[in-house]
Motif scaffolding. Structure first.
Motif, short mmCIF file in Angstrom:
data_model
loop_
_atom_site.label_atom_id
_atom_site.label_comp_id
_atom_site.label_asym_id
_atom_site.label_seq_id
_atom_site.Cartn_x
_atom_site.Cartn_y
_atom_site.Cartn_z
N ALA A 111 0.82 -1.21 0.00
CA ALA A 111 0.00 0.00 0.00
C ALA A 111 0.86 1.26 0.00
CB ALA A 111 -0.94 -0.01 1.21
N VAL A 112 1.97 1.23 0.73
CA VAL A 112 2.88 2.39 0.74
C VAL A 112 3.44 2.63 -0.66
CG1 VAL A 112 5.03 3.33 1.68
CG2 VAL A 112 3.49 2.01 3.16
N ARG A 113 3.82 1.56 -1.33
CA ARG A 113 4.36 1.70 -2.69
C ARG A 113 3.31 2.28 -3.64
NH1 ARG A 113 8.21 -2.34 -6.06
NH2 ARG A 113 7.92 -1.45 -8.13
N ALA A 114 2.08 1.82 -3.54
CA ALA A 114 1.01 2.34 -4.40
C ALA A 114 0.79 3.82 -4.16
CB ALA A 114 -0.27 1.54 -4.18
N PHE A 116 2.97 5.97 -2.91
CA PHE A 116 4.15 6.70 -3.36
C PHE A 116 4.15 6.86 -4.88
CE2 PHE A 116 8.58 6.60 -4.89
CZ PHE A 116 9.09 7.71 -4.24
N ASP A 117 3.84 5.79 -5.61
CA ASP A 117 3.83 5.86 -7.08
C ASP A 117 2.76 6.81 -7.58
OD1 ASP A 117 5.90 4.12 -7.21
OD2 ASP A 117 4.72 2.37 -7.76
N ASP A 118 1.61 6.85 -6.89
CA ASP A 118 0.53 7.76 -7.29
C ASP A 118 0.99 9.21 -7.21
OD1 ASP A 118 -2.19 8.53 -7.94
OD2 ASP A 118 -2.42 9.04 -5.83
N LEU A 119 1.69 9.58 -6.14
CA LEU A 119 2.19 10.95 -6.00
C LEU A 119 3.35 11.21 -6.96
CD1 LEU A 119 2.13 11.27 -2.09
CD2 LEU A 119 0.48 12.22 -3.73
N LEU A 120 4.17 10.19 -7.19
CA LEU A 120 5.32 10.35 -8.08
C LEU A 120 4.88 10.63 -9.51
CD1 LEU A 120 8.46 10.15 -7.86
CD2 LEU A 120 8.24 7.79 -8.65
N GLU A 121 3.79 10.02 -9.94
CA GLU A 121 3.32 10.18 -11.32
C GLU A 121 2.43 11.40 -11.50
OE1 GLU A 121 4.52 8.44 -13.68
OE2 GLU A 121 5.61 7.05 -12.38
N ASP A 122 2.02 12.04 -10.40
CA ASP A 122 1.13 13.21 -10.48
C ASP A 122 1.97 14.44 -10.81
OD1 ASP A 122 -0.66 15.28 -10.18
OD2 ASP A 122 -1.55 14.47 -8.34
N ASP A 123 1.78 15.01 -12.01
CA ASP A 123 2.58 16.16 -12.43
C ASP A 123 2.32 17.39 -11.57
OD1 ASP A 123 3.72 14.67 -14.44
OD2 ASP A 123 2.25 15.28 -15.95
N ALA A 124 1.18 17.44 -10.91
CA ALA A 124 0.86 18.60 -10.08
C ALA A 124 1.64 18.60 -8.77
CB ALA A 124 -0.64 18.65 -9.79
N VAL A 125 2.14 17.44 -8.37
CA VAL A 125 2.87 17.31 -7.10
C VAL A 125 4.35 17.61 -7.34
CG1 VAL A 125 3.57 15.73 -5.27
CG2 VAL A 125 1.24 15.65 -6.17
N SER A 126 4.88 18.60 -6.62
CA SER A 126 6.28 19.00 -6.81
C SER A 126 7.23 18.27 -5.87
CB SER A 126 6.41 20.51 -6.61
OG SER A 126 6.07 20.86 -5.27
N SER A 127 6.76 17.92 -4.67
CA SER A 127 7.61 17.25 -3.68
C SER A 127 6.77 16.23 -2.93
CB SER A 127 8.19 18.26 -2.67
OG SER A 127 8.91 19.28 -3.32
N ILE A 128 7.47 15.26 -2.32
CA ILE A 128 6.79 14.22 -1.56
C ILE A 128 7.39 14.17 -0.15
CG2 ILE A 128 6.29 11.74 -1.39
CD1 ILE A 128 6.53 11.58 -4.42
N ILE A 129 6.52 14.10 0.84
CA ILE A 129 6.95 13.94 2.23
C ILE A 129 6.43 12.60 2.74
CG2 ILE A 129 6.78 14.80 4.60
CD1 ILE A 129 6.37 17.59 3.48
N LEU A 130 7.33 11.81 3.27
CA LEU A 130 6.96 10.56 3.94
C LEU A 130 7.02 10.83 5.44
CD1 LEU A 130 6.26 7.58 3.36
CD2 LEU A 130 8.70 7.06 3.51
N ARG A 131 5.85 11.04 6.04
CA ARG A 131 5.79 11.39 7.46
C ARG A 131 5.61 10.11 8.26
NH1 ARG A 131 1.94 16.12 10.18
NH2 ARG A 131 3.18 16.36 12.10
N LEU A 132 6.58 9.80 9.10
CA LEU A 132 6.68 8.46 9.71
C LEU A 132 6.44 8.49 11.22
CD1 LEU A 132 9.87 7.33 7.81
CD2 LEU A 132 7.55 6.53 7.37
N ASP A 133 5.66 7.53 11.67
CA ASP A 133 5.46 7.26 13.09
C ASP A 133 5.32 5.75 13.22
OD1 ASP A 133 4.66 7.00 15.70
OD2 ASP A 133 2.66 7.83 15.40
N THR A 134 6.46 5.05 13.19
CA THR A 134 6.41 3.60 13.12
C THR A 134 7.58 2.96 13.86
OG1 THR A 134 6.54 1.70 11.61
CG2 THR A 134 7.56 3.74 10.86
N PRO A 135 7.31 1.86 14.58
CA PRO A 135 8.41 1.12 15.23
C PRO A 135 9.10 0.16 14.29
CG PRO A 135 6.33 0.06 15.72
CD PRO A 135 5.99 1.27 14.90
#
Length: 458
Positions: A111-114, A116-135
């Motif tokens: 699900a994380v990969r899906a 990420f790829d959705d935002l990566l392929e969106d031309d309107a998105v200039s940057s991506i933030i992976l906000r993490l709260d995980t052990p």
């Protein structure tokens, strides 16, 4: 082991009567995990007792439009507001989706990969933030996702934001990003692998249950919880974990541009805030609002080879201007600049210090008015002094370095330890066997009743 339902409530999305607890337990028991150990133990306890009971494990992707940009002087400028793609990841992670009647299940790497790829392929998105709260989570599937994010570098700026914690598998994901921003209280690290085997044979005996395995293949029941763990199975498991840790170490070293032995020397330790920056596990301190402001102002990740020569970049007319020679003046001696945490870490990485001593020097920290060369020379002198005086591993030298023990004090303590070593060896060999036998005979004679009566005059 005590289960912690409150902690588990923040990790997995499960109803109190979850029918898929058994399948989740299969994903944790006897499987290599890249998870912070204390939380990992709580997870196992939750599986065994069926207390995984919350809806706080989330994966949510969103597009955030910033308020606008600013120039270098802080003045608002007219420009199109950049759209930032944000992936909020909270909770432990598994390889594939595991939905059930009580909810969607833990966050999956798929699900994380899906997202990420959705935002990566969106031309309107200039940057991506992976906000993490995980052990962390399962080892299976983690490195495939990490490689996928790493290979996307250069297409769009990708940031990891750790304002809570990103341990083990979570840190592996963060390391694949262009930059890791961490708050003062955020935590990263735990570059290691853990596995749990529960031996229920004692409990079975108490309740009168006898389990008889019927199997073909000598290794078929190696990790059956109804029997103690065999030595051969233990050795195989430890070798497997060490191989997986090597993959983890090499992956993090590649992603962060660090020496693999320095990563290994952390021994799965966790680091918080500035400490993470000092050891190279984070790029800079910053909060969510700091990162949003940085991107909104047109900021970008630092290039891999920053620091162009300004002379080479000067206009051609300047380089051809006539030069008037001034009278020669005495050349002032070059005074090395004091080290910073970043320059010290870089110097250690480029030095020949063993990884254990390099990490000890970084933990020692930057000293007042001390250059990186002096810091490295100090560590080398301590190592040489220990090697010349006492034989053994480098842990003693690392302890001296981390405590910033003065070199003279180091030598004094080493001489004292050497002298003590000599005294101990003398005590062991002080009395030859013949003398010992003579003394034993004398003591036996003194205890003879006849001699006792003679001494008393009877």
């Amino acid at each position: 082991m005590t289960s912690k339902p409150g902690l588990l409530a923040r990790i997995f999305n499960r109803g109190s009567n979850a029918p898929v607890v058994a399948s989740l337990a299969a994903a944790v028991l006897n499987q290599p995990l890249m998870v912070q150990p204390l939380i990992g133990e709580a997870l196992v306890g939750g599986y065994l007792e069926g207390k995984i009971t919350s809806a706080d494990s989330v994966l949510k992707a969103e597009r955030l439009e910033t308020a606008g940009g600013a120039d270098g002087a802080g003045q608002t400028v007219s420009m199109a507001a950049p759209v930032i793609g944000v992936i909020n990841l909270s909770g432990a992670m598994v390889n594939r989706p595991m939905p059930g009647a009580s909810g969607p299940g833990p966050v999956s790497y798929a699900a994380v990969r899906a997202a990420f790829d959705d935002l990566l392929e969106d031309d309107a998105v200039s940057s991506i933030i992976l906000r993490l709260d995980t052990p962390g989570g399962m080892a299976s599937g983690c490195f495939d996702l990490v490689d996928h994010i790493f290979e996307a570098r250069g297409r769009k700026p990708v940031y990891a934001l750790v304002d809570d914690h990103a341990y083990s598998a979570g840190f592996a994901l963060a390391s694949a990003c262009d930059e890791i921003w961490i708050s003062r209280t955020g935590g990263v690290g735990s570059v290691g692998v853990v596995r749990y085997h529960y031996d229920w044979s004692g409990n079975n005996a108490q309740i009168g249950l006898k389990v008889t395995p019927l199997f073909a293949g000598a290794r078929k029941v190696d990790f059956d919880p109804n029997f103690p763990l065999a030595e051969e199975a233990l050795g195989a498991a430890m070798a497997d974990l060490e191989d997986m840790r090597t993959i983890f170490v090499d992956t993090v070293a590649r992603n962060l541009g660090m020496d693999a032995e320095m990563v290994r020397a952390t021994e799965a330790a966790c680091y918080r805030g500035q400490g993470a920056v000092d050891v190279g596990f984070a790029t800079r301190l910053g909060t969510w609002h700091d990162l949003i402001a940085h991107i909104g102002a047109g900021g970008a990740p630092a290039p891999q080879n920053a620091g162009d020569d300004p002379v080479e970049d000067a206009p051609e007319a300047v380089s051809k201007a006539p030069v008037l020679e001034a009278p020669a003046e005495p050349v002032a001696p070059v005074v090395p600049e004091p080290a910073t945490a970043a320059t010290l870490a870089a110097a250690v990485a480029g030095s020949e210090l063993p990884a254990l001593l390099g990490m000890a020097l970084i933990r020692r920290g930057v000293q007042a008015d001390e250059s990186t060369d002096k810091a490295l020379a100090y560590a080398t002198d301590v190592r040489d002094a220990c090697a010349a005086t006492l034989r053994g591993d480098e842990s003693l030298a690392a302890s001296f370095i981390e405590k910033n023990t003065d070199l003279d004090a180091v030598r004094t303590q080493l001489l004292s330890m050497k002298a003590e070593e000599g005294r101990n060896s003398q005590v062991i060999t002080a009395h030859p066997a013949s003398q010992a036998e003579t003394r034993a005979a004398e003591q036996k004679a003194q205890l003879n009743p006849t001699n006792i009566y003679k001494k008393r005059g009877n």
